[in-house]
Design an enzyme around this catalytic site. Structure first.
Site, short mmCIF file in Angstrom:
data_model
loop_
_atom_site.label_atom_id
_atom_site.label_comp_id
_atom_site.label_asym_id
_atom_site.label_seq_id
_atom_site.Cartn_x
_atom_site.Cartn_y
_atom_site.Cartn_z
N SER A 1 0.83 -1.21 0.00
CA SER A 1 0.00 0.00 0.00
C SER A 1 0.87 1.26 0.00
O SER A 1 2.02 1.26 0.45
CB SER A 1 -0.92 0.01 1.22
OG SER A 1 -1.68 -1.17 1.27
N1 SAM Z 1 -0.34 -5.15 4.11
C1 SAM Z 1 0.37 -5.44 2.89
C2 SAM Z 1 1.73 -4.82 2.85
O1 SAM Z 1 2.13 -4.13 3.79
O2 SAM Z 1 2.42 -5.06 1.85
C3 SAM Z 1 -0.42 -5.05 1.68
C4 SAM Z 1 -1.55 -5.95 1.46
S1 SAM Z 1 -2.24 -6.06 -0.14
C5 SAM Z 1 -2.91 -4.46 -0.42
C6 SAM Z 1 -3.65 -7.09 0.30
C7 SAM Z 1 -3.27 -8.50 0.67
O3 SAM Z 1 -4.42 -9.16 1.17
C8 SAM Z 1 -2.78 -9.32 -0.51
O4 SAM Z 1 -1.50 -9.83 -0.24
C9 SAM Z 1 -3.83 -10.42 -0.63
O5 SAM Z 1 -3.31 -11.64 -1.08
C10 SAM Z 1 -4.34 -10.52 0.79
N2 SAM Z 1 -5.66 -11.13 0.96
C11 SAM Z 1 -6.77 -10.97 0.22
N3 SAM Z 1 -7.79 -11.71 0.72
C12 SAM Z 1 -7.28 -12.36 1.81
C13 SAM Z 1 -7.83 -13.28 2.76
N4 SAM Z 1 -9.10 -13.71 2.71
N5 SAM Z 1 -7.02 -13.74 3.74
C14 SAM Z 1 -5.71 -13.34 3.83
N6 SAM Z 1 -5.15 -12.48 2.96
C15 SAM Z 1 -5.92 -12.00 1.96
#
Ligand code: SAM
Length: 219
Positions: A67
Site C-alpha cells: 500500500s
Molecule cells: N499489508 C500489505 C503490505 O504491507 O504489503 C499489503 C496488502 S495487499 C494491499 C492485500 C493482501 O491481502 C494481498 O496480499 C492479498 O493476497 C491478501 N488477501 C486478500 N484476501 C485475503 C484473505 N481472505 N485472507 C488473507 N489475505 C488476503
C-alpha cells in the site's frame, strides 16, 4: 576516488514523512517515527527499489500490492496503538505494514492467503530483525481464532462489509480498521467494540485489492 552509490534511504524516508504524511494530517508522533524507521525498500521488488518511498502503491507479485505510505500511516494511526496490544493484520502482502505495527504494539499476528507472499515476507522481516511477528497462511476473513482476542485488527484488503468473525475476535474496547465498500472503491471504516457492539465511523475514500475468502468477495 570511491563513490557511495547506495541511495540515501533514511533521507528518502524523512522526505516521505515531510511531504506525504505530515501535510495530509498524520500527527501521531509514534506512527511518524515508525514510518521514519521501517526500511520500506526492503519490502518491494528489487527493480522497484528506487520508487520505494514514492507516493504510491507498488506491485509485489500475485497481482497484489504494497500500500501507499500515506495509507499505511493513516490506517495505523486509526488503530490508536499504545504499545501493549496484540494486533491482527489480515493481508500480510509484502510484510511492510506488519513491520510498522511491530514498532508500535506488543505482538503482531499476520495472515495471508498466498503462501509465497507469506514466505517472502517472513524471510524479509526475519532478515531485518523483526521477531515478534507471527505468520499464518489461510483465509484471514475468518480471522485467527486460536490467537484471539485482539485489541486491534487491521484489514489491508477491501471488503463488502466487516467480517463477523473479526468483530467476534476483537476485545472489549478494541479497534478495527478496514476498507469497506464496492469492489473498486471503498472507504476506511474504523470500528470500536463497546459492550459487544461495534461502533462504526466512515473515513477517507481508498482503493484496495479485494479481500477474498468466506467473509470477503466471492471469486
Ligand atoms: N499489508 C500489505 C503490505 O504491507 O504489503 C499489503 C496488502 S495487499 C494491499 C492485500 C493482501 O491481502 C494481498 O496480499 C492479498 O493476497 C491478501 N488477501 C486478500 N484476501 C485475503 C484473505 N481472505 N485472507 C488473507 N489475505 C488476503
Amino acid at each position: 576516488m570511491e563513490y557511495n552509490l547506495e541511495p540515501d534511504y533514511a533521507r528518502a524516508r524523512e522526505l516521505m514523512v515531510e511531504t506525504q504524511l505530515e501535510p495530509r494530517g498524520i500527527v501521531d508522533s509514534r506512527v511518524l517515527d515508525a514510518m521514519r524507521k521501517v526500511p520500506r525498500h526492503e519490502f518491494v521488488p528489487e527493480y522497484l527499489r528506487h520508487k520505494a518511498y514514492d507516493d504510491m502503491a507498488l506491485p509485489i507479485g500475485d497481482g497484489q500490492t504494497i500500500s501507499q505510505p500515506y495509507m499505511v500511516a493513516a490506517m495505523t494511526e486509526l488503530l490508536e496503538l499504545a504499545g501493549d496490544e496484540r494486533v491482527l493484520e489480515v493481508g500480510t502482502g509484502s510484510g511492510y505494514q506488519a513491520a510498522v505495527l511491530a514498532e508500535l504494539a506488543k505482538e503482531v499476528y499476520t495472515i495471508e492467503l498466498y503462501p509465497d507472499l507469506s514466505e517472502r515476507a517472513t524471510r524479509v522481516l526475519r532478515g531485518i530483525g523483526y521477531e515478534k511477528i507471527h505468520f499464518s497462511v489461510g483465509d484471514g476473513s475468518r480471522g485467527l481464532p486460536e490467537a484471539a482476542p485482539f485489541q486491534a485488527i487491521i484489514v489491508t484488503a477491501g471488503s463488502p462489509a466487516v467480517p463477523a468473525p473479526l468483530v467476534e475476535q476483537l476485545d472489549e474496547g478494541g479497534r478495527i480498521v478496514i476498507p469497506v465498500g464496492e469492489r473498486f472503491s471503498q472507504r476506511l471504516l474504523k470500528g470500536t467494540k463497546r459492550r459487544e457492539v461495534l461502533h462504526e465511523e466512515l473515513g477517507i475514500y481508498c482503493v484496495f485489492v479485494p479481500l477474498t475468502g468466506e467473509f470477503g468477495w466471492k471469486t
